[in-house]
Design an enzyme around this catalytic site. Structure first.
Site, PDB file in Angstrom:
ATOM      1  N   LYS A 262       0.877  -1.176   0.000  1.00 39.94           N
ATOM      2  CA  LYS A 262       0.000   0.000   0.000  1.00 39.94           C
ATOM      3  C   LYS A 262       0.910   1.221   0.000  1.00 39.94           C
ATOM      4  O   LYS A 262       1.452   1.603   1.039  1.00 39.94           O
ATOM      5  CB  LYS A 262      -0.869  -0.026   1.264  1.00 39.94           C
TER       6      LYS A 262
ATOM      7  N   GLU B 249       8.954   0.968  11.370  1.00 42.84           N
ATOM      8  CA  GLU B 249      10.033   1.960  11.200  1.00 42.84           C
ATOM      9  C   GLU B 249       9.358   3.314  11.317  1.00 42.84           C
ATOM     10  O   GLU B 249       8.557   3.685  10.456  1.00 42.84           O
ATOM     11  CB  GLU B 249      10.697   1.826   9.826  1.00 42.84           C
TER      12      GLU B 249
ATOM     13  N   CYS C  57      13.543  10.165   7.877  1.00 44.88           N
ATOM     14  CA  CYS C  57      13.464   9.716   9.270  1.00 44.88           C
ATOM     15  C   CYS C  57      14.831   9.759   9.941  1.00 44.88           C
ATOM     16  O   CYS C  57      14.919   9.852  11.152  1.00 44.88           O
ATOM     17  CB  CYS C  57      12.889   8.315   9.317  1.00 44.88           C
TER      18      CYS C  57
ATOM     19  N   GLU D  61       9.768  16.053  15.835  1.00 50.10           N
ATOM     20  CA  GLU D  61      10.214  15.751  14.475  1.00 50.10           C
ATOM     21  C   GLU D  61       9.543  16.741  13.517  1.00 50.10           C
ATOM     22  O   GLU D  61       8.319  16.742  13.377  1.00 50.10           O
ATOM     23  CB  GLU D  61       9.835  14.315  14.097  1.00 50.10           C
TER      24      GLU D  61
HETATM   25  P1  TAP Z   1       1.968   8.254   7.968  1.00 52.19           P
HETATM   26  O1  TAP Z   1       0.941   9.296   7.895  1.00 52.19           O
HETATM   27  O2  TAP Z   1       2.110   7.496   9.219  1.00 52.19           O
HETATM   28  O3  TAP Z   1       1.693   7.291   6.723  1.00 52.19           O
HETATM   29  C1  TAP Z   1       2.494   6.199   6.377  1.00 52.19           C
HETATM   30  C2  TAP Z   1       1.675   5.195   5.603  1.00 52.19           C
HETATM   31  O4  TAP Z   1       0.643   4.679   6.436  1.00 52.19           O
HETATM   32  C3  TAP Z   1       0.953   5.781   4.385  1.00 52.19           C
HETATM   33  O5  TAP Z   1       0.912   4.811   3.362  1.00 52.19           O
HETATM   34  C4  TAP Z   1      -0.434   6.034   4.928  1.00 52.19           C
HETATM   35  O6  TAP Z   1      -1.445   6.095   3.940  1.00 52.19           O
HETATM   36  C5  TAP Z   1      -0.619   4.827   5.825  1.00 52.19           C
HETATM   37  N1  TAP Z   1      -1.644   4.971   6.848  1.00 52.19           N
HETATM   38  C6  TAP Z   1      -2.152   6.111   7.380  1.00 52.19           C
HETATM   39  N2  TAP Z   1      -3.114   5.809   8.293  1.00 52.19           N
HETATM   40  C7  TAP Z   1      -3.213   4.467   8.337  1.00 52.19           C
HETATM   41  C8  TAP Z   1      -4.015   3.546   9.082  1.00 52.19           C
HETATM   42  N3  TAP Z   1      -4.893   3.960   9.983  1.00 52.19           N
HETATM   43  N4  TAP Z   1      -3.851   2.228   8.872  1.00 52.19           N
HETATM   44  C9  TAP Z   1      -2.937   1.773   7.985  1.00 52.19           C
HETATM   45  N5  TAP Z   1      -2.167   2.597   7.241  1.00 52.19           N
HETATM   46  C10 TAP Z   1      -2.285   3.929   7.422  1.00 52.19           C
HETATM   47  O7  TAP Z   1       3.430   8.790   7.727  1.00 52.19           O
HETATM   48  P2  TAP Z   1       3.939   9.767   6.599  1.00 52.19           P
HETATM   49  O8  TAP Z   1       3.528  11.145   6.952  1.00 52.19           O
HETATM   50  O9  TAP Z   1       3.555   9.249   5.263  1.00 52.19           O
HETATM   51  O10 TAP Z   1       5.527   9.585   6.724  1.00 52.19           O
HETATM   52  C11 TAP Z   1       6.270  10.372   7.566  1.00 52.19           C
HETATM   53  C12 TAP Z   1       6.722   9.645   8.811  1.00 52.19           C
HETATM   54  O11 TAP Z   1       7.338   8.411   8.484  1.00 52.19           O
HETATM   55  C13 TAP Z   1       7.749  10.405   9.610  1.00 52.19           C
HETATM   56  O12 TAP Z   1       7.418  10.399  10.973  1.00 52.19           O
HETATM   57  C14 TAP Z   1       9.045   9.634   9.394  1.00 52.19           C
HETATM   58  O13 TAP Z   1      10.008   9.769  10.367  1.00 52.19           O
HETATM   59  C15 TAP Z   1       8.548   8.260   9.232  1.00 52.19           C
HETATM   60  N6  TAP Z   1       9.508   7.462   8.459  1.00 52.19           N
HETATM   61  C16 TAP Z   1      10.240   6.546   9.113  1.00 52.19           C
HETATM   62  C17 TAP Z   1      11.170   5.811   8.407  1.00 52.19           C
HETATM   63  C18 TAP Z   1      11.977   4.777   9.098  1.00 52.19           C
HETATM   64  S1  TAP Z   1      12.756   3.762   8.140  1.00 52.19           S
HETATM   65  N7  TAP Z   1      12.037   4.678  10.391  1.00 52.19           N
HETATM   66  C19 TAP Z   1      11.334   5.997   7.049  1.00 52.19           C
HETATM   67  C20 TAP Z   1      10.567   6.944   6.419  1.00 52.19           C
HETATM   68  C21 TAP Z   1       9.632   7.670   7.159  1.00 52.19           C
HETATM   69  P3  TAP Z   1      -1.904   7.524   3.327  1.00 52.19           P
HETATM   70  O14 TAP Z   1      -0.867   7.887   2.375  1.00 52.19           O
HETATM   71  O15 TAP Z   1      -3.206   7.282   2.687  1.00 52.19           O
HETATM   72  O16 TAP Z   1      -2.020   8.476   4.482  1.00 52.19           O
END
Ligand code: TAP
Length: 454
Positions: free
Chosen positions: A154, A229, A263, A356
């Protein structure tokens, strides 16, 4: 059929309209994966390895196309986007060696012998964020497929294009139907369905700590296997004995790479007080040199933020009157631009220092000695990454052992290599991806006793 629009973050123009997967369509995909499960598991190790190598070759033949999709759909600078597509290829190649090396153990016991098998865990759901759509997809995909599992990915709603294309390349390379499917759509619909559906046996989630907590609770209901992650607030610790010129030259990339939407961003720079002034003098020109602009230009080092909403969020961390020490530049006009920004001095409870930001904003704070540096570095709920700059090897190792974080670099800002383990301490995550042990997260150990006595 409902759809959603993918915008170019550098121009705000529409790049594509993508169908949004419904719960019923997600269920149908899970049924296809379930139907493919036994056949995929039964593919002989050398044949599965060959299919993964063919998949890697297909990605390799389309690096430029994938990179251009990421430039348009995510605003990544083209050089970075090429590296990201190449990372998918490299990860698939690395794990293509795994099926032929998926050994168990034989353990002598009284009256017989125990043998263990590494069995595939079952259907794997990969929930991928928007910041690194290709690499993070690949990190779960490679080992999950190698271990003999069907995979459903997804992608983030904002950045589905490269995942969709990689899914097509998998089929073109000969992966059987249902073995790898990509379901674009909403996290709250498709992502949630993967978490809730009993046939999905493992979730790999990369994203925010907040959503990660909800997913962990959802997986707990079925004792579903889970790798998380999550977020980070990593420290870049610069001791007075370091090569300050190198440390200052590397600091912008360590935090502004991918416009800070990383991240592993070292978004807190800690500098020993006796070197603070000299370091800031060298940091200023390095920050001003960061080339921010058109992602399609090969000279660009930093592109736009992902969306208007995210720009608004990042900007809220630098309100009027914020203690801006200096800033880089950013284009005017359309696009979600935010100039690299250095904040100093900041009080200890300053939001940009404690939370963050996920944007090109860094705070610089002084520390007194080694113990103080470790205390400040650990004063965060996160623990993903970090750097240590010093000429003293003993100190580098002492501090590396004392900082509660999963990935550290000494005299370097690098974070992720696919052949070494990656993951977080504390609220930065659970489990490890990449490296030689990644298949452990996608297999279950089966232990069988064979009696040898009559
Ligand atoms: P999220 O809003 O958490 O979204 C991540 C993924 O989860 C997206 O595909 C999102 O879909 C999906 N999602 C959202 N709500 C969900 C639910 N209730 N059930 C299942 N899936 C759901 O994060 P983001 O804003 O995209 O990414 C930024 C964050 O990711 C930052 O905090 C960053 O630090 C972290 N990150 C961590 C790492 C590692 S390796 N530790 C790497 C990259 C990023 P939608 O797109 O439809 O919202």
């Amino acid at each position: 059929m409902s759809t959603f629009t993918v915008l170019n973050p550098a121009t705000e123009e529409t790049v594509a309209t993508v169908p949004s997967t419904s719960v019923e369509e997600a269920d149908a995909a899970i049924a296809r994966a379930a139907a493919a499960r036994e056949a995929w598991r039964a593919v002989g190790p050398s044949d599965r390895a060959a299919l993964l190598r063919a998949f890697a070759d297909a990605v390799d033949a389309h690096i430029e196309e994938l990179a251009q999709l990421e430039v348009a759909g995510s605003g990544h600078p083209v050089g970075q986007a090429r590296w990201e597509a190449g990372n998918v290829r490299d990860v698939l190649r690395y794990y293509s060696a795994a099926p032929e090396r998926l050994f168990g153990k034989q353990i002598p016991v009284p009256g017989g012998v125990n043998v263990t098998f590494q069995e595939p865990v079952g259907i794997v759901g990969l929930i991928v964020p928007w910041n690194f759509p290709m690499p993070i997809l690949g990190w779960g995909l490679g080992p999950a497929l190698a271990a003999g599992n069907p995979v459903i990915a997804k992608p983030a709603e904002r950045t589905p294009l490269t995942a969709i294309r990689i899914g097509e390349l998998a089929r073109e390379a000969g992966l059987p139907d249902g073995v790898f499917q990509v379901l674009p759509g909403k996290g709250s619909v498709v992502g949630q369905r993967l978490v809730d559906h009993e046939a999905v046996r493992k979730i790999v989630f990369t994203g925010s700590t907040e959503v990660g907590r909800q997913i962990m609770a959802g997986c707990a209901r079925q004792v579903k296997r889970l790798t998380l992650e999550l977020g980070g607030k990593s420290a870049n610790i610069v001791f007075a004995d370091a090569d300050l010129e190198r440390a200052a030259a590397a600091a912008p990339q360590a935090v502004f790479d991918n416009a800070g939407q990383d991240c592993c961003a070292r978004s807190r720079i800690l500098v020993q007080r006796s070197a603070f002034g000299r370091f800031m003098e060298m940091l200023e020109p390095a920050v001003k040199r960061v080339a921010v602009g058109d992602p399609a230009s090969p000279d660009t080092e930093m592109g736009p933020l992902i969306s208007a909403e995210h720009l608004h969020r990042v900007a809220s961390y630098v309100p009027a009157g914020a203690p801006v020490a200096f800033r880089g530049s950013a284009p005017d006009g359309p696009g979600y631009w935010f100039a690299p920004t250095v904040l100093a001095p900041v009080p200890p409870d300053y939001p940009a220092y404690t939370e963050e930001v996920f944007g090109p904003v860094v705070t610089v704070v002084p520390f007194e000695d080694e113990a103080d540096a470790v205390k400040i570095a650990n004063d965060t709920p996160y623990g993903l990454s970090g750097s240590i700059w010093t000429q003293n090897l003993g100190r580098a190792l002492r501090v590396a052992r004392a900082v509660e974080t999963g990935n550290l670099s000494v005299n370097s800002h690098s974070s992720v290599r696919y052949w070494t383990p990656f993951g977080g301490f504390k609220q930065s995550g659970l489990g490890r991806e990449l490296g030689p042990d990644a298949l452990d997260a996608f297999t279950e150990t089966k232990n069988v006793f064979i009696a040898t006595e009559e």
